[in-house]
Every structure is written in C-alpha cells, then in structure tokens.
Design a protein around this motif. Structure first.
Motif, PDB file in Angstrom:
ATOM      1  N   PHE A  47      -1.446  77.074 -22.279  1.00 22.07           N
ATOM      2  CA  PHE A  47      -1.208  75.657 -22.549  1.00 22.07           C
ATOM      3  C   PHE A  47      -1.703  74.820 -21.380  1.00 22.07           C
ATOM      4  O   PHE A  47      -1.493  75.167 -20.212  1.00 22.07           O
ATOM      5  N   VAL A  48      -2.341  73.696 -21.711  1.00 20.32           N
ATOM      6  CA  VAL A  48      -2.839  72.787 -20.686  1.00 20.32           C
ATOM      7  C   VAL A  48      -2.132  71.434 -20.757  1.00 20.32           C
ATOM      8  O   VAL A  48      -1.622  70.938 -19.754  1.00 20.32           O
ATOM      9  N   ALA A  49      -2.099  70.836 -21.951  1.00 16.01           N
ATOM     10  CA  ALA A  49      -1.548  69.488 -22.061  1.00 16.01           C
ATOM     11  C   ALA A  49      -1.124  69.229 -23.501  1.00 16.01           C
ATOM     12  O   ALA A  49      -1.614  69.860 -24.442  1.00 16.01           O
ATOM     13  N   ARG A  50      -0.235  68.277 -23.653  1.00 13.32           N
ATOM     14  CA  ARG A  50       0.215  67.836 -24.967  1.00 13.32           C
ATOM     15  C   ARG A  50       0.290  66.313 -24.961  1.00 13.32           C
ATOM     16  O   ARG A  50       0.764  65.721 -23.985  1.00 13.32           O
ATOM     17  N   ILE A  51      -0.140  65.723 -26.067  1.00 12.48           N
ATOM     18  CA  ILE A  51       0.039  64.291 -26.253  1.00 12.48           C
ATOM     19  C   ILE A  51       0.674  64.076 -27.611  1.00 12.48           C
ATOM     20  O   ILE A  51       0.192  64.571 -28.637  1.00 12.48           O
ATOM     21  N   PHE A  52       1.779  63.357 -27.609  1.00 11.47           N
ATOM     22  CA  PHE A  52       2.492  63.057 -28.835  1.00 11.47           C
ATOM     23  C   PHE A  52       1.841  61.847 -29.516  1.00 11.47           C
ATOM     24  O   PHE A  52       1.026  61.134 -28.913  1.00 11.47           O
TER      25      PHE A  52
END
Length: 123
Positions: A47-52
């Motif tokens: 995992f690197v990043a998440r944007i909602f």
C-alpha cells in the motif's frame, strides 16, 4: 464497460519528481475511494496511498511527506504526485478504484485495478 489506466511513470534521478495519473473511463457514475499500490521486483505488492471521495488522504509511512494524492472528479482521474524520489521507490505502481456504474435507480459499485505503470528511480 469500465477501464482504469495508470500513466505518468518513467525513469527519474533520485530527488526528482513524477506525477502518476489513474484515469477511469466508460459508463461511470462516480469514482470513490482510490488506493495506490506498488510492487517492486521480488517483493509483495504494498500500500502506498489512499484518497477518499471527499479528498481525505492516507499514506504509508515510507512515502508520507513526499507523495501527495489528489483527484479531479470531473475528469474521473486520481493523481499521485511523487517528490523527492528515492531508488527504493522503484516499482510498478497500480491504482485500485471503487467505481459506481449503472442507472439512477440501480447502481453497482465495484473495485477495478489498472494495469500498472513502471517507476524507476536511479541513484
């Protein structure tokens, strides 16, 4: 039919920057939470990043402060701005998007992966 395509990868020197794009096309009503993952040779995907959907972001500790995810909902596109790149950032980067399709009355949300884009950081 929905397609998700990453782009923007390439070869860059350590300390440089790249901006990845994750673009969705097809009969899309909306794009929800979108994650960025990466996989280096011989290693597991991480995992690197998440944007909602509202723009809130989360980052892996290894990239926090260097990577920034953003989105343009009008373009059905999510971005990953990568600054201060390091050789250990070398990997194939993937996006995984929750995409809603269907009609006004019947909607379906499914998860789609892109094909990946190669990022290579030279020392």
């Amino acid at each position: 039919q929905v397609h998700v395509v990453e782009s923007g990868g390439g070869l860059v020197q350590a300390g440089g920057s790249l901006r990845l794009s994750c673009a969705a096309s097809g009969s899309i009503r909306s794009i929800g939470t979108t994650d960025w993952y990466r996989q280096a040779p011989g290693k597991e995907r991480e995992f690197v990043a998440r944007i909602f959907s509202g723009g809130t972001t989360n980052y892996a500790d290894s990239v926090s402060g260097r990577f920034t995810s953003s989105r343009d909902n009008a373009k059905n596109t999510v971005y990953l701005q990568m600054n201060s790149l390091k050789p250990e950032d070398t990997a194939v980067y993937y996006c995984r998007a929750e995409i809603t399709t269907g009609s006004t009355t019947i909607r379906t949300t499914s998860t789609y992966w892109g094909q990946g884009t190669q990022v290579t950081v030279s020392s």
